[in-house]
Design a protein around this motif. Structure first.
Motif, PDB file in Angstrom:
ATOM      1  N   GLY A  65      -3.715   3.897  -0.592  1.00 36.52           N
ATOM      2  CA  GLY A  65      -2.636   4.879  -0.394  1.00 36.52           C
ATOM      3  C   GLY A  65      -2.406   5.691  -1.662  1.00 36.52           C
ATOM      4  O   GLY A  65      -3.351   6.225  -2.254  1.00 36.52           O
ATOM      5  N   ASN A  66      -1.163   5.740  -2.134  1.00 38.27           N
ATOM      6  CA  ASN A  66      -0.864   6.509  -3.359  1.00 38.27           C
ATOM      7  C   ASN A  66      -0.951   5.674  -4.621  1.00 38.27           C
ATOM      8  O   ASN A  66      -0.522   6.093  -5.683  1.00 38.27           O
ATOM      9  CB  ASN A  66       0.560   7.072  -3.267  1.00 38.27           C
ATOM     10  N   THR A  67      -1.468   4.456  -4.491  1.00 33.19           N
ATOM     11  CA  THR A  67      -1.478   3.529  -5.620  1.00 33.19           C
ATOM     12  C   THR A  67      -2.821   3.593  -6.345  1.00 33.19           C
ATOM     13  O   THR A  67      -3.860   3.776  -5.714  1.00 33.19           O
ATOM     14  CB  THR A  67      -1.243   2.104  -5.087  1.00 33.19           C
ATOM     15  N   LEU A  68      -2.802   3.418  -7.656  1.00 37.17           N
ATOM     16  CA  LEU A  68      -4.061   3.367  -8.412  1.00 37.17           C
ATOM     17  C   LEU A  68      -4.665   1.970  -8.295  1.00 37.17           C
ATOM     18  O   LEU A  68      -3.938   0.976  -8.253  1.00 37.17           O
ATOM     19  CB  LEU A  68      -3.801   3.647  -9.888  1.00 37.17           C
TER      20      LEU A  68
ATOM     21  N   GLU B 118      -3.325  -0.580 -10.742  1.00 37.63           N
ATOM     22  CA  GLU B 118      -2.017  -1.214 -10.477  1.00 37.63           C
ATOM     23  C   GLU B 118      -2.195  -2.446  -9.607  1.00 37.63           C
ATOM     24  O   GLU B 118      -1.535  -3.474  -9.797  1.00 37.63           O
ATOM     25  CB  GLU B 118      -1.077  -0.230  -9.761  1.00 37.63           C
TER      26      GLU B 118
ATOM     27  N   GLU C 261      -6.049  -1.269   0.995  1.00 33.71           N
ATOM     28  CA  GLU C 261      -6.193   0.190   1.063  1.00 33.71           C
ATOM     29  C   GLU C 261      -5.175   0.807   0.127  1.00 33.71           C
ATOM     30  O   GLU C 261      -3.986   0.461   0.167  1.00 33.71           O
ATOM     31  CB  GLU C 261      -5.970   0.656   2.511  1.00 33.71           C
TER      32      GLU C 261
ATOM     33  N   ASP D 237       2.531   1.026  -2.646  1.00 34.29           N
ATOM     34  CA  ASP D 237       2.156   1.710  -1.412  1.00 34.29           C
ATOM     35  C   ASP D 237       0.697   1.361  -1.085  1.00 34.29           C
ATOM     36  O   ASP D 237      -0.232   2.077  -1.459  1.00 34.29           O
ATOM     37  CB  ASP D 237       2.320   3.225  -1.636  1.00 34.29           C
TER      38      ASP D 237
ATOM     39  N   GLY E  95     -10.968   4.083  -2.800  1.00 31.41           N
ATOM     40  CA  GLY E  95      -9.900   4.051  -1.802  1.00 31.41           C
ATOM     41  C   GLY E  95      -9.421   2.643  -1.502  1.00 31.41           C
ATOM     42  O   GLY E  95      -8.396   2.446  -0.871  1.00 31.41           O
TER      43      GLY E  95
END
Ligand code: ATP
Ligand code: MG
Length: 407
Positions: free
Chosen positions: A53-56, A59, A51, A38, A3
């Motif tokens: 969010g929707n990011t790997l 990335e 943190e 994000d 996360g």
């Protein structure tokens, strides 16, 4: 599963105000470079949590690998302090990271929150026992483990991660002022530029181009190399100064003793570079010289060349072997461009016997054969400057045969 990405600052042994400049510069660069993703960034005293969010995580890591100043990073799982939750997450991490390979490991626990029931040692021991009973490709090695599982118990939560992956290190770009890099199309000078950036210098680049005596492809190479370097710049941009060198080049061919053409050519380059460095507030000139690599890089040659300037010259690769340089060129992704076979001004008309131990007086005598100051003035006046952006490709190949008409 992960996360967060945890990032550690680099050399925080800096004193006083410098420490704050270091952190502020770095934090701003990180904010800017992550602004498209994000994520939420949380700055702490000696580290940063990102943190996801929707990011790997990958990335984020791709971005971190373009920022000098961080020492290392890790992908992190955050959980509440609860032994079952911790071991459940620890098992998931270990299984993912080992991928069934036989691996040696150890656990390191740190407790910032001393109020929790188990001591660090107890957490380590109980967790090791549990993991070893459920994963059979693991062996404990407390001295040289392939994998270290870190458990950090903090007030707000418990953080788990495997290994600290080394980041670029060094200082954040621009913290140390600005330098002008002599960028040829070769392997060495882009690596020099990167090392200067890694040490906290903002860079601008100069290239001496002799189109159409040399091919437009060789100029495109330099643009492409600058594009790769711009990835490491705080805003993904680097200024590139294209100096029209053809007229001077032709004069050198006409008037200078063949064994001295490279020596005198370099002296002309440093004279022009000094003017452009002063004009653009660059306090140093960076070159890709490596001691003994070619005739113009003997100590005698470098001395005869550098006397034409009072500017500070930095040679990051002076003591590097070619293999070491190539390794870095691969890492920063410039090698494939550098080895493309287009000639530049130094490979056109290479003298058969370049002088290895030149003399200042003889170089000066050759230079007195023509009005080089007028040619230098002309070259500086006609220099074209272009801002190269890592995210937008500049193609001059289709635009003409002479650089000055393309940019
Ligand atoms: P590189 O060092 O980039 O691989 P190279 O090995 O051909 O190129 P030399 O020709 O010996 O290097 O030049 C030494 C240094 O002089 C270069 O590393 C670079 O810093 C500078 N230099 C040489 N040619 C140019 C040029 N056309 N424009 C700008 N700088 C140059
Ligand atoms: Mg070289």
């Amino acid at each position: 599963m992960y996360g967060y990405v945890m990032v550690r600052y680099g050399d925080l042994s800096l004193k006083g105000r410098n420490k704050n400049i270091f952190k502020n510069t770095l934090n701003n660069q990180l904010r800017f470079k992550l602004s498209e993703l994000d994520v939420k960034i949380e700055f702490q005293h000696d580290l940063i949590y990102i943190e996801l969010g929707n990011t790997l995580a990958e990335e984020v890591i791709k971005v971190l690998e373009t920022i000098a100043g961080f020492s290392s990073y890790s992908k992190v799982v955050k959980t509440v302090y609860d032994f079952d939750k911790i071991s459940e997450n620890a098992l998931a991490i270990i299984k993912q990271e080992t991928k069934e390979r036989v691996t040696t490991f150890k656990i390191e626990t740190k407790r910032a929150d001393k109020s929790v029931p188990l001591t660090s040692l107890e957490i380590t021991q109980q967790l090791s026992k549990k993991i070893l009973s459920q994963v059979n490709n693991l062996l404990v090695d407390v001295h040289h483990p392939e994998m270290t599982l870190y458990i950090e118990v903090r007030k707000d939560a418990t953080y788990l991660y495997v290994n600290r992956i080394p980041a670029i290190g060094g200082f954040p770009v621009s913290m140390g002022g600005k330098a002008m890099v002599l960028l040829s199309g070769g392997i060495d000078s882009p690596v020099s530029a990167f090392l200067a950036m890694k040490k906290g210098l903002e860079v601008e680049c100069i290239h001496f181009e002799s189109t159409p005596l040399t091919s437009i492809e060789s100029a495109q190479k330099v643009i492409d190399l600058t594009e790769k370097l711009a990835k490491f710049a705080p805003r993904y941009k680097i200024k590139l100064h294209m100096v029209p060198f053809r007229n001077l080049h032709e004069q050198l061919m006409l008037h200078v003793n063949e064994t001295y053409t490279i020596t005198v050519m370099r002296r002309m380059m440093y004279r022009i570079a000094t003017e452009l460095a002063i004009k653009n507030n660059c306090l140093a000139i960076v070159s890709g010289d490596s001691i003994g690599q070619v005739a113009s890089q003997t100590l005698e040659s470098m001395n005869v060349i550098q006397v034409v300037t009072n500017h500070l010259i930095i040679r990051p690769l002076a003591t590097y072997d070619k293999m070491e340089i190539v390794k870095i060129a691969e890492k920063i992704d410039t090698l494939a461009i550098s080895i493309k076979p287009f000639s530049d001004c130094c490979t056109v008309y290479v003298p058969k016997n370049p002088i290895i131990k030149p003399k200042i007086a003889f170089a000066e005598k050759n230079e007195a054969q023509f009005d080089y100051l007028a040619f230098i003035e002309e070259a500086v006046a006609n220099t074209k400057t272009v801002i190269i952006d890592a995210n937008s490709h500049l193609d001059i190949l289709s635009k003409g045969l002479v650089v000055s008409e393309c940019i």
